[in-house]
Enzyme design. Structure first.
Site, mmCIF file in Angstrom:
data_model
loop_
_atom_site.group_PDB
_atom_site.id
_atom_site.type_symbol
_atom_site.label_atom_id
_atom_site.label_comp_id
_atom_site.label_asym_id
_atom_site.label_seq_id
_atom_site.Cartn_x
_atom_site.Cartn_y
_atom_site.Cartn_z
ATOM 1 N N SER A 290 0.898 -1.175 -0.243
ATOM 2 C CA SER A 290 0.068 -0.069 0.029
ATOM 3 C C SER A 290 0.913 1.291 0.148
ATOM 4 C CB SER A 290 -0.873 0.004 1.211
ATOM 5 O OG SER A 290 -0.145 0.254 2.321
ATOM 6 N N LYS A 291 0.264 2.297 -0.306
ATOM 7 C CA LYS A 291 0.757 3.781 -0.255
ATOM 8 C C LYS A 291 1.497 3.827 1.159
ATOM 9 C CE LYS A 291 -1.562 7.601 -0.381
ATOM 10 N NZ LYS A 291 -2.419 8.661 -0.960
ATOM 11 N N ARG A 292 0.686 3.430 2.070
ATOM 12 C CA ARG A 292 1.214 3.725 3.520
ATOM 13 C C ARG A 292 2.510 3.004 3.672
ATOM 14 N NH1 ARG A 292 -4.573 3.413 5.025
ATOM 15 N NH2 ARG A 292 -3.960 1.760 3.673
ATOM 16 N N GLY A 294 4.745 2.456 1.385
ATOM 17 C CA GLY A 294 5.919 3.353 1.084
ATOM 18 C C GLY A 294 6.224 4.367 1.865
ATOM 19 N N ALA A 295 5.245 5.171 2.548
ATOM 20 C CA ALA A 295 5.403 6.047 3.384
ATOM 21 C C ALA A 295 6.242 5.703 4.635
ATOM 22 C CB ALA A 295 4.264 6.834 3.651
#
Ligand code: GLU
Length: 532
Positions: A290-292, A294-295
């Site tokens: 998920s994008k999370r 990545g962060a």
């Protein structure tokens, strides 16, 4: 005579369809036509680009066409700029479509919002044939239904065959009433009427035979109150009208398959249905990537930087991290596929030749950023410094601009083999553009003495008179003076590196001095000596 009868029957069976639809009812052509059908709702995730790639490779391998269709029927999820961004990503990755809103083609328009009128006809044909119905339920009606039918075993009741006869729709209201409501323009949707117990199957090119029992499928909305189709209706109609031969998509769409199979059966005949394959999920450290993730773990999950137009939040992309397009598609190709050998580096041409849908794994593919960087490292090593400069031009820190292209290229040729991404490149080359301001003295001090200091004073003087300037000449003069002074040259090379670079890294030290030039090398030695 017989032919005429058959023709008349066909005409009657499809009498609700306009003439252009008759034309497209011709047998499917045998040409391979695949599509990527993104909804322009945000950044393009790794999984999305992998779907593009597998579609693209399959199309090119079969001399077919790769189509991009924009599925923008959900106005609530629309993100400004997302469509252009998708095409920028595909261009960067070298995966350009043959047909799309930007590339044209004879099956357009390629944006579903521009095809609105087409879908209603099909939805109404389904109503007329008894496979769908008008539903007039308000939001409150639906809310009440969920509350009334909620049980412990069924916490989220669906609009399905057990419920439909208790709601306000064309199955429960009499025909006159329905007509009055429709004529008055009453808000309504069209829902598919899912048969109660039917087993539906299809052969997935990756998973083999997949079956569903319709008992667990709800009466999905096909046409919304705003007249826009939902994904389910639009995808089937467009795959048909665009003569899609193979539909490849992410495994998250597998649960929608029974609805789509029924729509194919009712509208176009199952024999015309494209061959399907559902690609495995890409997994991150905690389940679906998920994008999370990545962060949290500081790696990109989008192809290119994406700034959310509503929140202004920036999500990093592989491009801006310094990934080369070739490395990017190579690493994506191997997220869920391999050719059965140990080969890991594949050019695009090799991928086109060797890729096969049947060899895509059905289980999730684990994304490993360290491995991704390994791929990029291999590609950076294989790329000419001139080409790297061209690719990285817009990504380089501003201090690069203090020097000309010939110098930058020379720097790249010295450092590129040590770089995995743009951060490495900036770190490994910054001292070629900036004189060090701090020095890693801990690396030098334990063995440092006056004799060594004097060596550097003398060598700096010698350098001024040196005839010729290259790594070899520098090394020779360095070693001669060391021998003269009875110091092991090996003990002097690290201090020289620290003076020129600031730290214990970088390419061979005499190559660094060679590129820095006489004036700068001497200046850096003289600058560092008082601190040593
Ligand atoms: N619009 C869908 C998506 O955004 C397309 C799925 C499909 O390829 O059928 O993923």
């Amino acid at each position: 005579m017989f032919l005429i009868i058959v023709f008349c029957q066909l005409s009657i069976a499809h009498c609700t369809l306009p003439i252009d639809c008759f034309l497209s009812l011709s047998p499917m052509s045998s040409t391979v036509r695949v599509r990527f059908a993104p909804s322009p709702t945000g950044g393009l995730h790794l999984g999305g680009v992998r779907t593009v790639l597998y579609n693209y490779l399959f199309a090119k391998q079969h001399g077919g066409d790769f189509i991009v269709r924009i599925e923008d029927t959900d106005q609530n999820r629309y993100a400004a700029g997302a469509e252009e961004y998708i095409f920028d990503c595909l261009k960067w990755a070298g995966l350009e479509p043959d047909e799309s809103p930007y590339h044209g083609g004879e099956f357009g328009p390629y944006r579903q919002s521009e095809r609105k009128a087409i879908y209603r006809r099909y939805a109404e044909q389904l109503v007329n044939d008894g496979h769908a119905y008008y539903a007039f339920d308000s939001t409150e009606d639906l809310e009440k239904m969920r509350l009334d039918h909620k049980t412990e075993q069924n916490p989220a009741p669906q609009y399905d065959n057990s419920i439909r006869m208790k709601m306000r729709n064309s199955l429960t209201l009499d025909a006159d009433e329905v007509k009055i409501l429709l004529d008055a323009g009453t808000n309504h949707v069209i829902r598919i009427r899912i048969p109660e117990h039917e087993t539906l199957s299809f052969t997935d090119m990756i998973r083999g035979e997949v079956s569903f029992d319709t008992a667990v499928v709800d009466d999905k909305v096909l046409l919304k109150a705003d007249g826009m189709p939902t994904y389910h209706l639009a995808v089937v109609v467009d795959d048909y009208l665009m003569k899609i031969s193979h539909a490849f998509r992410g495994e998250e769409w597998l649960p929608s398959a029974p609805v789509h199979i029924l729509l194919w059966k009712y509208l176009f005949g199952l024999e015309n249905m494209p061959q399907w394959a559902h690609f495995p999920l890409i997994l991150g450290p905690n389940g679906k990537l998920s994008k999370r993730d990545g962060a949290k773990y500081r790696f990109p999950v989008f192809a290119m930087n994406w700034t959310d137009p509503k929140t202004g939040e920036l999500t990093e992309g592989f491009k801006e991290k310094g990934f080369l397009p070739g490395a990017f598609i190579n690493l994506l190709a191997l997220l869920g596929w391999n050719d059965g050998t140990d080969q890991e580096i594949f050019t695009k041409e090799e991928l086109i030749e060797k890729f096969s849908i049947e060899k895509v794994h059905s289980g999730g593919a684990k994304f490993d950023y360290e491995k991704a960087k390994w791929f990029n490292h291999e590609y950076i090593k294989m790329t000419d410094p001139e080409a790297l400069l061209e690719i990285y031009k817009d990504l380089l820190p501003s201090y690069f601009n203090n020097k000309d292209d010939a110098y930058k290229t020379a720097v790249f040729s010295l450092v590129k083999d040590r770089c995995h991404d743009i951060t490495d490149l900036a770190e490994q080359s910054s001292f070629f553009f900036n004189t060090p301001e701090t020095w890693d003295l801990s690396a030098v001090m334990p063995k440092w003495n006056e004799e060594k200091k004097n060596f550097f004073v003398d060598w700096a003087n010698k350098l001024m008179e040196l005839v010729g300037w290259d790594a070899q000449i520098l090394e020779q003069s360095f070693k001669e003076l060391a021998t003269e002074k009875n110091i092991k040259p090996g003990e002097l090379q690290l201090p020289l590196r620290i003076m020129l670079v600031g730290g214990k890294f970088g390419p061979p030290v005499f190559s660094i001095a060679d590129l820095l030039g006489t004036k700068e090398t001497i200046a850096r030695i003289n600058n560092a000596l008082p601190i040593f």
